[in-house]
Design a protein around this motif. Structure first.
Motif, PDB file in Angstrom:
ATOM      1  N   VAL A 123      17.175   6.069  -0.679  1.00 29.43           N
ATOM      2  CA  VAL A 123      16.729   4.710  -0.381  1.00 29.43           C
ATOM      3  C   VAL A 123      16.252   4.027  -1.655  1.00 29.43           C
ATOM      4  N   SER A 124      16.657   2.777  -1.795  1.00 30.86           N
ATOM      5  CA  SER A 124      16.210   1.934  -2.899  1.00 30.86           C
ATOM      6  C   SER A 124      15.208   0.927  -2.336  1.00 30.86           C
ATOM      7  N   LEU A 125      14.009   0.925  -2.879  1.00 38.06           N
ATOM      8  CA  LEU A 125      12.981  -0.021  -2.435  1.00 38.06           C
ATOM      9  C   LEU A 125      12.778  -1.115  -3.474  1.00 38.06           C
ATOM     10  N   ASN A 126      12.651  -2.333  -3.011  1.00 43.73           N
ATOM     11  CA  ASN A 126      12.262  -3.453  -3.863  1.00 43.73           C
ATOM     12  C   ASN A 126      10.741  -3.533  -3.804  1.00 43.73           C
ATOM     13  N   THR A 127      10.089  -2.992  -4.813  1.00 45.90           N
ATOM     14  CA  THR A 127       8.616  -2.960  -4.837  1.00 45.90           C
ATOM     15  C   THR A 127       8.039  -4.010  -5.785  1.00 45.90           C
ATOM     16  N   SER A 128       8.799  -5.073  -6.037  1.00 45.96           N
ATOM     17  CA  SER A 128       8.367  -6.075  -7.017  1.00 45.96           C
ATOM     18  C   SER A 128       7.051  -6.758  -6.657  1.00 45.96           C
ATOM     19  N   SER A 129       6.676  -6.749  -5.390  1.00 47.11           N
ATOM     20  CA  SER A 129       5.421  -7.386  -4.988  1.00 47.11           C
ATOM     21  C   SER A 129       4.230  -6.435  -5.052  1.00 47.11           C
ATOM     22  N   LEU A 130       4.463  -5.195  -5.492  1.00 44.13           N
ATOM     23  CA  LEU A 130       3.408  -4.188  -5.533  1.00 44.13           C
ATOM     24  C   LEU A 130       3.037  -3.834  -6.966  1.00 44.13           C
ATOM     25  N   ASP A 164       1.879  -1.047  -9.912  1.00 47.52           N
ATOM     26  CA  ASP A 164       2.480   0.233 -10.273  1.00 47.52           C
ATOM     27  C   ASP A 164       1.990   1.387  -9.404  1.00 47.52           C
ATOM     28  N   GLY A 165       0.696   1.493  -9.227  1.00 49.21           N
ATOM     29  CA  GLY A 165       0.134   2.596  -8.441  1.00 49.21           C
ATOM     30  C   GLY A 165       0.527   2.522  -6.978  1.00 49.21           C
ATOM     31  N   GLU A 166       0.449   1.332  -6.419  1.00 48.32           N
ATOM     32  CA  GLU A 166       0.810   1.138  -5.010  1.00 48.32           C
ATOM     33  C   GLU A 166       2.297   1.430  -4.793  1.00 48.32           C
ATOM     34  N   ALA A 167       3.125   1.005  -5.724  1.00 48.68           N
ATOM     35  CA  ALA A 167       4.565   1.259  -5.618  1.00 48.68           C
ATOM     36  C   ALA A 167       4.844   2.754  -5.689  1.00 48.68           C
ATOM     37  N   ALA A 168       4.233   3.452  -6.636  1.00 41.77           N
ATOM     38  CA  ALA A 168       4.445   4.896  -6.783  1.00 41.77           C
ATOM     39  C   ALA A 168       4.012   5.637  -5.521  1.00 41.77           C
ATOM     40  N   GLU A 169       2.891   5.228  -4.960  1.00 44.50           N
ATOM     41  CA  GLU A 169       2.392   5.859  -3.737  1.00 44.50           C
ATOM     42  C   GLU A 169       3.352   5.626  -2.567  1.00 44.50           C
ATOM     43  N   LEU A 170       3.842   4.406  -2.429  1.00 46.65           N
ATOM     44  CA  LEU A 170       4.771   4.091  -1.350  1.00 46.65           C
ATOM     45  C   LEU A 170       6.081   4.858  -1.516  1.00 46.65           C
ATOM     46  N   ILE A 171       6.600   4.907  -2.726  1.00 48.29           N
ATOM     47  CA  ILE A 171       7.847   5.633  -2.996  1.00 48.29           C
ATOM     48  C   ILE A 171       7.686   7.106  -2.622  1.00 48.29           C
ATOM     49  N   ALA A 172       6.608   7.732  -3.034  1.00 49.49           N
ATOM     50  CA  ALA A 172       6.364   9.143  -2.720  1.00 49.49           C
ATOM     51  C   ALA A 172       6.220   9.345  -1.213  1.00 49.49           C
ATOM     52  N   HIS A 173       5.471   8.459  -0.564  1.00 51.54           N
ATOM     53  CA  HIS A 173       5.256   8.561   0.886  1.00 51.54           C
ATOM     54  C   HIS A 173       6.570   8.430   1.650  1.00 51.54           C
ATOM     55  N   GLU A 174       7.368   7.430   1.301  1.00 45.09           N
ATOM     56  CA  GLU A 174       8.630   7.212   2.009  1.00 45.09           C
ATOM     57  C   GLU A 174       9.614   8.348   1.758  1.00 45.09           C
ATOM     58  N   VAL A 182      13.695   8.467  -2.802  1.00 44.36           N
ATOM     59  CA  VAL A 182      13.380   7.044  -2.691  1.00 44.36           C
ATOM     60  C   VAL A 182      12.937   6.575  -4.064  1.00 44.36           C
ATOM     61  N   ALA A 183      13.423   5.409  -4.464  1.00 45.20           N
ATOM     62  CA  ALA A 183      13.063   4.888  -5.788  1.00 45.20           C
ATOM     63  C   ALA A 183      13.197   3.374  -5.808  1.00 45.20           C
ATOM     64  N   ASP A 184      12.575   2.776  -6.801  1.00 42.23           N
ATOM     65  CA  ASP A 184      12.833   1.383  -7.141  1.00 42.23           C
ATOM     66  C   ASP A 184      13.598   1.425  -8.456  1.00 42.23           C
ATOM     67  N   PRO A 185      14.898   1.108  -8.426  1.00 41.46           N
ATOM     68  CA  PRO A 185      15.705   1.212  -9.652  1.00 41.46           C
ATOM     69  C   PRO A 185      15.186   0.372 -10.805  1.00 41.46           C
ATOM     70  N   ILE A 186      14.515  -0.718 -10.518  1.00 37.95           N
ATOM     71  CA  ILE A 186      13.980  -1.559 -11.589  1.00 37.95           C
ATOM     72  C   ILE A 186      12.842  -0.843 -12.300  1.00 37.95           C
ATOM     73  N   ARG A 187      12.057  -0.099 -11.573  1.00 35.99           N
ATOM     74  CA  ARG A 187      10.949   0.650 -12.175  1.00 35.99           C
ATOM     75  C   ARG A 187      11.439   1.911 -12.884  1.00 35.99           C
ATOM     76  N   GLY A 188      12.575   2.464 -12.441  1.00 38.33           N
ATOM     77  CA  GLY A 188      13.131   3.660 -13.074  1.00 38.33           C
ATOM     78  C   GLY A 188      12.253   4.873 -12.860  1.00 38.33           C
ATOM     79  N   GLY A 189      12.212   5.734 -13.854  1.00 41.86           N
ATOM     80  CA  GLY A 189      11.369   6.917 -13.809  1.00 41.86           C
ATOM     81  C   GLY A 189      11.994   8.089 -13.078  1.00 41.86           C
TER      82      GLY A 189
END
Length: 131
Positions: free
Chosen positions: A85-92, A94-104, A112-119
């Motif tokens: 799954v690719s998530l658009n976390t642009s409204s979050l 860094d910490g909130e996005a990382a937590e959501l990605i790990a949770h999902e 699950v990742a946000d390709p724009i954030r990479g990592g």
């Protein structure tokens, strides 16, 4: 068009809309059937409640989206699978996005990742698609 190619070759086809979008489902189904994908990545924007331009339609769950894509995609490629799954976390942040990605990722059992954030989350998503 997605041309016939060697097995190690990859075409990346960006879908427009969704199988569950009231205006674009036909286009999405044509892309899904015509491209006969081996792997799909489902895209989602956390927090979005309604389909853009169609306020009477709720955004379907990630699970429903994956299930429908795999069921319909299997009509032309029985081996289709969801790579993640690719998530658009642009409204979050860094910490909130990382937590959501790990949770999902844990909840769905998929990368699950946000390709724009990479990592490393994105690296895992790419690896899952290529495996």
């Amino acid at each position: 068009l997605s041309p016939d190619a060697a097995p190690e070759h990859w075409d990346i086809i960006e879908g427009q809309g969704s199988l569950l979008h009231p205006a674009y489902a036909g286009v999405a189904l044509a892309l899904l059937h015509g491209s006969q994908p081996d792997v799909i990545v489902v895209c989602h924007e956390p927090g979005r409640q309604r389909i853009l331009g169609h306020p009477g339609h709720s955004v379907p769950s990630i699970e429903e989206t994956i299930d429908l894509n795999l069921r319909l995609g299997a009509r032309t490629n029985p081996a289709i699978r969801c790579g993640g799954v690719s998530l658009n976390t642009s409204s979050l942040g860094d910490g909130e996005a990382a937590e959501l990605i790990a949770h999902e990722s844990e909840r769905l059992g998929l990368p699950v990742a946000d390709p724009i954030r990479g990592g490393s989350a994105f690296d895992a998503l790419v690896a899952a698609c290529l495996s």
